[in-house]
Design an enzyme around this catalytic site. Structure first.
Site, PDB file in Angstrom:
ATOM      1  N   SER A 118       0.824  -1.211   0.000  1.00  0.00           N
ATOM      2  CA  SER A 118       0.000   0.000   0.000  1.00  0.00           C
ATOM      3  C   SER A 118       0.861   1.266   0.000  1.00  0.00           C
ATOM      4  O   SER A 118       1.608   1.522  -0.930  1.00  0.00           O
ATOM      5  CB  SER A 118      -0.941  -0.044   1.199  1.00  0.00           C
ATOM      6  OG  SER A 118      -1.903   0.970   1.138  1.00  0.00           O
ATOM      7  N   ASP A 165      -2.571   6.120  -3.434  1.00  0.00           N
ATOM      8  CA  ASP A 165      -1.418   5.485  -2.802  1.00  0.00           C
ATOM      9  C   ASP A 165      -0.948   4.323  -3.671  1.00  0.00           C
ATOM     10  O   ASP A 165      -1.412   4.145  -4.792  1.00  0.00           O
ATOM     11  CB  ASP A 165      -1.756   5.043  -1.375  1.00  0.00           C
ATOM     12  CG  ASP A 165      -2.820   3.963  -1.334  1.00  0.00           C
ATOM     13  OD1 ASP A 165      -3.583   3.834  -2.310  1.00  0.00           O
ATOM     14  OD2 ASP A 165      -2.903   3.234  -0.322  1.00  0.00           O
ATOM     15  N   ASP A 184      -1.356   1.102  -3.889  1.00  0.00           N
ATOM     16  CA  ASP A 184      -2.272   0.115  -4.462  1.00  0.00           C
ATOM     17  C   ASP A 184      -3.628   0.720  -4.812  1.00  0.00           C
ATOM     18  O   ASP A 184      -4.554  -0.005  -5.184  1.00  0.00           O
ATOM     19  CB  ASP A 184      -2.444  -1.079  -3.526  1.00  0.00           C
ATOM     20  CG  ASP A 184      -3.154  -0.729  -2.223  1.00  0.00           C
ATOM     21  OD1 ASP A 184      -3.078   0.453  -1.808  1.00  0.00           O
ATOM     22  OD2 ASP A 184      -3.758  -1.623  -1.611  1.00  0.00           O
ATOM     23  N   ASP A 237      -6.095   2.056  -3.143  1.00  0.00           N
ATOM     24  CA  ASP A 237      -7.332   1.944  -2.372  1.00  0.00           C
ATOM     25  C   ASP A 237      -7.595   3.220  -1.566  1.00  0.00           C
ATOM     26  O   ASP A 237      -8.610   3.338  -0.884  1.00  0.00           O
ATOM     27  CB  ASP A 237      -7.324   0.714  -1.463  1.00  0.00           C
ATOM     28  CG  ASP A 237      -6.214   0.706  -0.423  1.00  0.00           C
ATOM     29  OD1 ASP A 237      -5.368   1.625  -0.447  1.00  0.00           O
ATOM     30  OD2 ASP A 237      -6.185  -0.231   0.399  1.00  0.00           O
TER      31      ASP A 237
END
Length: 545
Positions: free
Chosen positions: A189, A336, A338, A340
């Site tokens: 992340s 960010d 990834d 999400d």
């Protein structure tokens, strides 16, 4: 006696009808009937409620039965009693080849291929071959871990489909849409490139059940007794039972198409900035907004394996704010690693954090009659100014502990339609089961176009108290929050602040870090109180120099 027979017995003994039990558990009468007949089994949260209602222990109700949780059969786990060793709130995460190794990844794959192919757990007939989809972010180590997980899955006899570099929410979407048994996302992340992680997503597109994570950890540690497996390893698939590994980039394309389909307005009048953090959204975000007609201006979209999140994306917003202002853009969105998370930037180059985004979307859904129970779910980290602004427009704010998984669980339990975190995780339940940064960006832009307004005006009612967070890397984060001297200092600071703010201390779910958060009338006061608390933590010997 089966679970269903026990429920019937307990209901009759306590003189409760099926309708009354259904009302108490907030389920349909048909669900209770199916439990009692053995046609289906209660979800784990309902097992917990049944135990509380009838004042019995979990063992008395479950014994050796399997309990259904979110659509799959798994070994029982009862709420807070489930403790995980490697898996935190967001998967197994840590520095690559120090905390998280390729061997761990291979074993996770071995377990998943075996678990979802086991009739005891999957509810399928013997010989069923599971399908598992894998995605990854742009870290150099993501390729190593992807291949290791895939090899383990195939060695256990399941088929693997690779979506390659893609976002976490795209894996969540494809798992549900294409009926995979589970999904795996290789990502850390917002963490730096040298960290990585393995997120497992269940068949409903939600984060893995703790009970399954405990079994994975047992296999990693060589405790096969917990898995009820004979011998010193899980069985290997042989001959034509070995799983296949294939390309599934078409899944990523379908996800892009899904996002595009959600927009009702053309964006051709807007100049939109995107900061993709050199991460998983580096191609997806631009493709979506280009297709919607926007004039896109993109930065940090040249990943090289080691620059993910480096001075970029939603956790390093200052440069992007300047970019939006200097290029006179109408709006900007930073993701960010990834994707999400999403943090917005208004037309003046000012940051619009997750709290303000949630306010805008809550107002949007309320006006459409789609904000269930007129309630927004946030965490304790959300600013007090958000709660005040929501109250002024007739929206309630329910808070959970920190972590988007806890937000989603509260939404599931109570039937709420919107929730999220100040950090930019926003869950719009109608469209997704996880935070989705690109989806959030689309919905914010839709509201700007629908209201014929600007982002700054739409979020202006939210008057945030100055808030400051200090991340402290420590030797033992659990010990810090339990330390009596640290607790005493926090009480002292909160007493000094009174009704003018608050102080919070919490453990990070993904790093060896504690976070000191202060809300005060001024930043100077925040800094002053943070240092008071930090000095105690340091004096007690917890700070890593």
């Amino acid at each position: 006696m089966t679970i269903g027979e026990k429920i019937t017995h307990l209901r009759i003994v306590n003189n409760i009808s099926q309708e009354q039990l259904a009302d108490a558990l907030k389920v349909s009468r048909q669900s209770v009937s199916k439990w009692e007949s053995g046609e289906s089994l209660p979800q784990i949260d309902k097992v917990i409620e049944l135990c509380t209602l009838f004042k019995i222990s979990a063992d008395e109700l479950i014994n050796d039965d399997i309990v259904i949780h979110r659509g799959k059969n798994i070994v029982p786990s009862i709420g807070e009693d489930v403790k995980t060793k490697y898996f935190g709130t967001d998967g197994f995460r840590g520095e690559v080849n120090t905390v998280l190794t390729a061997d761990h990844a291979y074993k996770i794959g071995r377990f998943l291929g075996w678990f979802y192919g086991n009739p005891r757990y999957n509810g399928q007939k013997p010989g069923y071959r599971p399908r598992i989809v894998i995605g990854k972010d742009t870290r150099r180590s993501s390729y190593m871990l992807e291949y290791a997980v895939a090899a383990g899955i195939a060695a256990s006899g399941a088929n693997v489909e690779l979506m390659h570099v893609t976002t976490t929410p795209s894996i969540s979407y494809i798992v549900r849409q294409d009926c995979f048994d589970c999904g795996v996302m290789i990502t850390a992340s917002h963490n730096p490139f040298y960290d990585n992680g393995i997120k497992v997503i269940n068949c409903d597109g939600e984060k893995l059940e703790d009970a399954v994570a405990v079994l994975i950890e047992a296999y990693i540690d060589g405790d096969l007794k917990k898995l009820e497996v004979e011998g010193d390893d899980l069985p290997f698939a042989i001959r034509d039972e070995v799983g296949s590994i294939g390309d599934y980039s078409s899944g990523r394309n379908r996800y892009i198409g899904y996002l595009i389909s959600l927009a009702k307005h053309s964006m051709k009048t807007l100049k939109i900035g995107l900061d993709t953090a050199n991460g998983a959204s580096w191609m997806i975000a631009k493709s979506v907004f280009d297709a919607l007609g926007a004039q896109t201006y993109v930065i940090n979209n040249h990943p090289d394996g080691v620059n993910i999140n480096r001075d970029a994306g939603s956790t390093h917003i200052d440069n992007f704010c300047k970019f939006v202002k200097d290029n006179k853009l109408d709006i900007g969105f930073a993701f960010d690693g990834d994707a999400d998370r999403c943090i917005a930037v208004d037309e003046n180059g000012k940051e619009v954090d997750g709290d303000k985004i949630m306010y805008l979307l809550a107002c949007k859904l309320k006006s459409e009659g789609a904000l269930e129970k007129d309630t927004l779910v946030t965490t304790i980290m959300s600013n007090s100014g958000l709660t005040k602004a929501l109250k002024q427009v007739g929206i309630k704010n329910v808070q959970t502990k920190v972590g988007d998984r806890f937000v989603f669980e509260k939404m599931q339990q109570e039937g709420y339609s919107l929730g999220g975190e100040q950090s930019g995780h926003v869950i719009i339940k109608k469209y997704a089961t996880t935070g989705d940064g690109v989806l959030t960006a689309i919905m914010v832009t839709e509201e700007v176009l629908e209201r014929k307004s600007t982002l700054s005006k739409l979020v202006a009612p939210v008057k945030l108290l100055p808030q400051k967070t200090k991340n402290v890397r420590v030797t033992n984060k659990a010990a810090v929050v339990e330390d009596e001297a640290v607790q005493a200092k926090f009480k002292e600071v909160n007493d000094m602040i009174g009704d003018n703010g608050r102080a919070l201390l919490r453990q990070s779910g993904t790093e060896p870090v504690v976070r000191i958060m202060l809300e005060c009338p001024t930043i100077a006061e925040c800094d002053e109180y943070i240092e008071k608390i930090y000095n105690v933590i340091k004096k007690r010997g917890y700070v890593c120099e």
